[in-house]
Design a protein around this motif. Structure first.
Motif, short mmCIF file in Angstrom:
data_model
loop_
_atom_site.label_atom_id
_atom_site.label_comp_id
_atom_site.label_asym_id
_atom_site.label_seq_id
_atom_site.Cartn_x
_atom_site.Cartn_y
_atom_site.Cartn_z
N PRO A 223 0.73 -1.23 -0.06
CA PRO A 223 -0.03 -0.33 -0.01
C PRO A 223 1.22 1.30 0.15
CG PRO A 223 -0.72 -0.85 1.44
CD PRO A 223 0.57 -1.63 1.15
N ASP A 224 0.67 2.70 -0.60
CA ASP A 224 0.66 3.66 0.07
C ASP A 224 1.40 3.72 1.29
OD1 ASP A 224 0.04 4.29 -2.88
OD2 ASP A 224 -1.59 5.60 -2.67
N PHE A 225 2.55 4.80 1.63
CA PHE A 225 3.05 5.08 2.38
C PHE A 225 2.17 5.65 3.30
CE2 PHE A 225 7.97 4.42 1.92
CZ PHE A 225 7.66 3.14 2.15
N SER A 226 1.59 5.52 4.81
CA SER A 226 1.09 6.95 5.07
C SER A 226 1.41 6.61 6.66
CB SER A 226 -0.43 5.97 5.47
OG SER A 226 -1.61 6.87 6.18
N GLY A 227 1.79 7.71 7.16
CA GLY A 227 2.51 8.83 7.77
C GLY A 227 3.89 8.60 7.80
N VAL A 228 4.49 9.21 9.37
CA VAL A 228 6.00 8.65 8.73
C VAL A 228 6.24 7.90 9.88
CG1 VAL A 228 8.05 9.86 10.31
CG2 VAL A 228 6.58 11.06 8.90
N ARG A 229 7.03 6.24 9.78
CA ARG A 229 7.25 5.44 10.56
C ARG A 229 8.75 5.30 10.94
NH1 ARG A 229 5.94 0.52 6.20
NH2 ARG A 229 3.83 2.24 5.96
N VAL A 230 9.25 5.40 12.27
CA VAL A 230 10.27 5.29 13.02
C VAL A 230 10.52 4.04 13.61
CG1 VAL A 230 11.46 6.61 14.24
CG2 VAL A 230 10.62 7.82 13.25
N ASP A 401 5.58 11.08 4.84
CA ASP A 401 4.91 9.73 5.03
C ASP A 401 6.43 9.14 4.74
OD1 ASP A 401 2.40 10.32 4.86
OD2 ASP A 401 2.39 10.38 2.49
N ALA A 402 7.22 9.24 4.82
CA ALA A 402 8.76 8.28 5.22
C ALA A 402 8.83 7.54 6.23
CB ALA A 402 10.01 9.85 5.76
N VAL A 403 9.93 6.84 6.02
CA VAL A 403 10.17 5.58 6.82
C VAL A 403 11.69 5.91 6.76
CG1 VAL A 403 11.43 3.00 6.87
CG2 VAL A 403 8.31 3.82 6.03
N VAL A 404 11.57 5.82 8.46
CA VAL A 404 13.81 6.59 8.65
C VAL A 404 13.61 5.33 9.84
CG1 VAL A 404 15.13 7.80 10.35
CG2 VAL A 404 13.15 8.67 8.89
N THR A 405 14.65 4.25 9.03
CA THR A 405 14.97 3.48 10.25
C THR A 405 16.35 3.25 10.81
OG1 THR A 405 15.82 1.65 8.36
CG2 THR A 405 13.88 1.51 9.08
N GLY A 406 17.41 2.78 11.60
CA GLY A 406 18.71 2.74 12.04
C GLY A 406 18.59 2.56 13.03
N GLN A 418 12.80 13.14 18.61
CA GLN A 418 13.89 14.90 17.51
C GLN A 418 13.63 14.10 15.29
OE1 GLN A 418 17.69 13.15 20.65
NE2 GLN A 418 17.76 14.65 19.21
N VAL A 419 13.37 12.47 15.96
CA VAL A 419 13.84 12.58 14.09
C VAL A 419 11.70 12.90 13.41
CG1 VAL A 419 12.79 10.23 12.24
CG2 VAL A 419 14.93 10.36 14.11
N ARG A 420 11.09 12.97 13.96
CA ARG A 420 9.96 13.75 13.73
C ARG A 420 9.92 14.58 13.42
NH1 ARG A 420 5.51 9.70 13.63
NH2 ARG A 420 5.84 7.64 14.26
N GLU A 421 10.05 15.38 14.32
CA GLU A 421 10.57 16.90 14.63
C GLU A 421 11.49 17.37 14.01
OE1 GLU A 421 11.79 21.09 15.65
OE2 GLU A 421 13.43 18.55 15.54
N THR A 422 12.22 16.47 13.07
CA THR A 422 13.51 17.26 12.49
C THR A 422 12.41 17.58 11.06
OG1 THR A 422 15.30 16.52 13.26
CG2 THR A 422 15.25 16.77 11.35
#
Length: 863
Positions: A223-230, A401-406, A418-422
């Motif tokens: 599916p389409d990305f929906s919302g920020v995923r961290v 609608d981004a994905v951030v992993t670390g 912090q990731v979401r705020e940035t």
């Protein structure tokens, strides 16, 4: 000319004759990958890649690899999400033997139950190996978070529990469904006659196959990305690995070309925007890059960072800022044109090797919509504009609608909040301008000299200052390569200056006295080339590869780099910081750490024991003047051996080199005194405890000098042990499933080098593995190798030398180094004859000379 046709059974064949080297490449692209597995089949696509080399009705265990290696070839495979590819490259005089083996493996694999059990254990060792690689773990985490529905979210290799659960019945069912001629593409490139190839293909791949076609299952769409995923995970790692990703379409979408241009502009190469702003100007990351992954279905556009916990938050913020800016501001027109020229030049560089061209043909035909797609892709690249790049960036860089992993060190302070705020802040306040690029036009050299006639073939000229120039014209592709080599490297380092030559190699191409670092990088890119320095154990080198139409400008820059490097304070500090980060993250690379530990165990006083990276305390003491001093003493033009190979004019090269590099700076010094090793007084062993999934061990002995007359026997011995049909592979991997990686290797030096065996294995298998290695080495001391085994090893060495020397850069490198070391610029031409002359007695003599367990060095890194 490229051709395509289909057999009556549906198998597609793509081919291109290429006569520039007596080499052929055959690749079978099976249009099945891990994304075609059901949940119950996870890991089967990759397991097939292993099993197809385990025997057929005609060939038993080891015979597939043995048949290829005995004819001087290489055979291997890889599995991806969308395809599994089996490939052979070998001397063209043995082409049809190679094609026969490949067809037999793909068409008639036996999938023996006992071999399956053993190979499952090998795959589980491969899985454990990946657990010791933080970058691999971080990548898996990204895909797992980005693809919650589509099978791209599962690792290609699978999971240990799934792999161990597979049976022969599972394997056969998967094979029957997917390994159909209608689901395959055969790619053939090289020195062959097309009519003869077609006849052999019909004989080996034609007719009806024994298994009936079965329907291929559809993949669940993402599916389409929906919302920020961290998803930030913490562990006992040294570097922070962070990914920022967005959803993009698959390979056949019209935006593929502009996305590729955008990825290169943003984060590929020293002149890219992220490299300049995040890594070079601010020293916020050890590595930063951007990539557009466009597979069969929806893919990812991502920026990836490797940095320290202390700089991670700032590095992430700067990365987001640069990407956000590109959604509002157009890049400079000349920057876009340079990127487009780089992408188009890749097609030229791919033509240097038959395997590179075969891979391109196989990819386009099986994955990208057909061979015609290549022309349309490059046409689309040529039409990309700065406006289109801004529009594409704005279309896909959806920061909400981004994905951030670390995968982060335990002490990292960066939080999900912090990731979401940035992301939110910079998406709302996108900068209106891009930082200006520093571009300087080079000043043309004022060259003098007379045109001279030289003999054909390899030209070797001694310049007035004592330098050696080697030129070899090769007109098959419009490319040229340069390699300047000097005695030095680690061998010239003192313990208190350890790491100096690596730091020099990193700084040498960071600008000249008249050209800043940023302008330097832009100039290299504008010529669709590469220019880098190498610090080895015995030498220092500068190497460049360019389109031959840029010879004048490229050589001007090459000569300026050699003669007038800036070694500026700012660039020195930046590169030293990067090297210190590499040192700090050593524990994240346990196999490399094992080799460093081995060197310190084998050599007690010789500089070969020193790490090429150096140590923190030694790097802290270095200064730009130390680099200038080394450069002045041991990189004077009078000490240079320069090789130029490719689409060049010998007379013009002689003119230009004589004018630009035919003098001396007057600072050249003799070689430093090198410490002599003390006598051995028994075996040595060093262990380092690291909590990793595998134990990494290196066992070895003092080896040969590069001019020792007996070294060819040692090379044959090393080949007998290595490769897929080598003794170590067969005994310890195939028969006993002790490891995924096991191999023997040589390091020849001006002074005695090393002969060693490396293995990565489970901790509980270490003692049995060491016993197995020692047993195989002891056999070579005691027994003469068989005539068949000896012939296989020699043919493999001779064949792979030809394969390895297809590229201009490879030929320039070997000629420059061989001449620099006093072996002669034509040593590579004598190599086949020298290897062919090795006897079984020579091999045993080399074994008895080197394999002496009273002079054994063992390094072990692991739990």
């Amino acid at each position: 000319m490229t051709a395509r046709y289909r057999l009556t059974n549906g198998l597609t064949v793509v081919l291109e004759q290429q006569r520039q080297a007596p080499v052929v490449a055959f690749q079978v692209w099976v249009k099945v990958g891990s994304a075609d597995e059901t949940p119950e089949e996870v890991g089967l696509a990759h397991l097939h890649e292993h099993m197809l080399f385990k025997g057929t009705a005609r060939r038993g265990l080891g015979e597939i690899a043995r048949s290829i290696e005995a004819h001087g070839g290489e055979i291997n495979a890889w599995t991806s999400f969308d395809q599994t590819v089996y490939h052979v490259v070998m001397a063209s005089r043995h082409a049809w033997q190679g094609l026969d083996v490949l067809a037999d493996a793909v068409r008639n694999s036996s999938f023996d139950a006992g071999e399956l059990t053993r190979e499952i254990e090998v795959v589980c060792e491969e899985i454990k190996r990946s657990l010791d690689m933080p970058s691999r773990r971080a990548s898996k985490a990204l895909f797992g978070e980005a693809f919650k529905t589509h099978p791209y979210g599962r690792p290609v290799i699978g999971f240990e529990a799934n792999v161990r659960a597979h049976t022969r019945e599972h394997v056969l069912a998967f094979y029957a469904r997917h390994y159909q001629p209608t689901n395959m593409v055969l790619s053939a490139v090289g020195d062959f006659d097309e009519a003869t190839l077609r006849a052999h293909v019909e004989e080996l791949f034609g007719g009806q196959w024994a298994r009936a076609p079965r329907p291929v299952l559809s993949r669940p769409p993402e599916p389409d990305f929906s919302g920020v995923r961290v998803a930030l995970a913490r562990d006992d790692v040294k570097d922070a690995h962070l990914h920022l990703a967005f959803q993009i379409p698959g390979v056949e979408h019209a935006d593929t070309a502009p996305l590729d241009v955008l990825a290169m502009l943003l984060g590929q190469g020293d002149a890219s925007r992220l490299a300049l702003e995040v890594r070079r100007k601010r020293s916020l990351a050890r590595d930063v890059n951007a990539w557009a992954w466009t597979p069969r279905e929806r893919g990812l556009f991502a920026a990836s960072l490797i940095t320290t916990p202390a700089t991670l938050a700032q590095a992430f913020e700067e990365t987001v800022r640069v990407m956000a800016t590109l959604t509002r501001v157009e890049a400079e027109a000349d920057e876009v044109e340079t990127i487009k020229a780089l992408i188009e030049a890749e097609a030229v560089y791919q033509r240097e090797t038959v395997q590179g061209l075969a891979r391109k043909l196989g990819y386009y035909e099986s994955m990208a919509g057909g061979l015609e797609r290549e022309a349309s892709y490059y046409e689309a690249v040529s039409q990309v504009t700065a406006t289109q790049l801004r529009e594409v960036a704005d279309r896909y860089f959806k920061f909400d609608d981004a994905v951030v992993t670390g995968l982060l060190p335990n002490e990292t302070q960066l939080t999900e909040e912090q990731v979401r705020e940035t992301l939110t802040r910079l998406a709302a306040n996108r900068p209106a301008t891009l930082p200006a690029r520093k571009i300087a036009a080079p000043t043309p050299l004022r060259l003098v000299g007379n045109t001279r006639k030289v003999r054909p073939g390899i030209t070797v000229e001694k310049l007035a200052n004592g330098a050696t120039l080697i030129v070899r014209e090769e007109r098959s592709v419009p490319l040229m390569a340069l390699r300047a080599s000097f005695h030095g490297g680690v061998r010239y380092e003192a313990p208190e200056h350890s790491g100096l030559t690596t730091l020099l190699s990193r700084t040498l191409t960071r600008g000249t006295k008249t050209l800043g670092a940023e302008a330097f990088s832009h100039l290299v890119d504008s010529m669709a080339g590469s220019l880098s320095a190498i610090a080895g154990r015995n030498s220092m080198s500068l190497r460049g590869e360019f389109l031959s139409k840029h010879f004048e400008r490229a050589f001007e820059l090459f000569a300026d780099t050699l003669s007038n490097p800036a070694f500026g304070d700012e660039e020195f500090d930046r590169e030293r910081t990067q090297q210190l980060q590499d040192i700090a993250s050593r524990d994240d690379r346990p196999s490399s750490l094992a080799f460093e530990l081995f060197a310190r165990t084998l050599w007690l006083t010789h500089p070969y024991r020193l790490s090429t990276l150096g140590e923190k305390d030694t790097l802290d003491q270095l200064t730009p003047d130390a680099l200038r001093g080394y450069h002045g003493r041991w990189m004077d033009p009078s000490q240079m051996t320069l090789a130029v190979v490719g689409d060049v004019d010998t007379e013009l090269v002689l003119q230009r080199v004589s004018a630009a590099l035919g003098r001396t700076r007057g600072q050249a010094a003799g070689a430093p005194q090198v410490a002599v090793e003390p006598p051995w007084n028994g075996p040595r062993e060093t262990r380092r405890t690291l909590q990793k999934a595998q134990t990494h061990l290196v066992l070895g002995f003092p080896g040969a000098r590069m001019n020792d007359p007996w070294r060819r026997g040692l090379e044959v011995l090393q080949t007998l042990l290595s490769g897929q049909s080598g003794r170590l592979f067969m005994e310890l991997r195939d028969k006993r499933s002790m490891a995924y990686s096991v191999s023997a290797m040589l390091m020849e030096g001006i002074d005695p080098g090393s002969f060693s065996v490396y293995m990565g294995t489970s901790p509980e298998k270490v003692e049995a593995a060491l016993a197995g290695i020692r047993a195989e080495l002891a056999k070579l001391r005691e027994d003469l190798v068989t005539a068949t085994e000896l012939a296989r090893a020699k043919e493999h060495l001779i064949g792979t030398q030809g394969i390895g020397l297809q590229r201009n850069g490879a030929r320039a490198g070997v000629m420059a180094l061989d001449a620099c070391y006093g072996l002669g610029a034509d040593a590579f031409l004598r190599y086949p004859e020298e290897i062919a002359a090795v006897t079984a007695d020579d091999v045993r003599s080399a074994a008895r000379r080197v394999i002496d367990f009273s002079r054994e060095a063992l390094a072990v890194v692991g739990p």
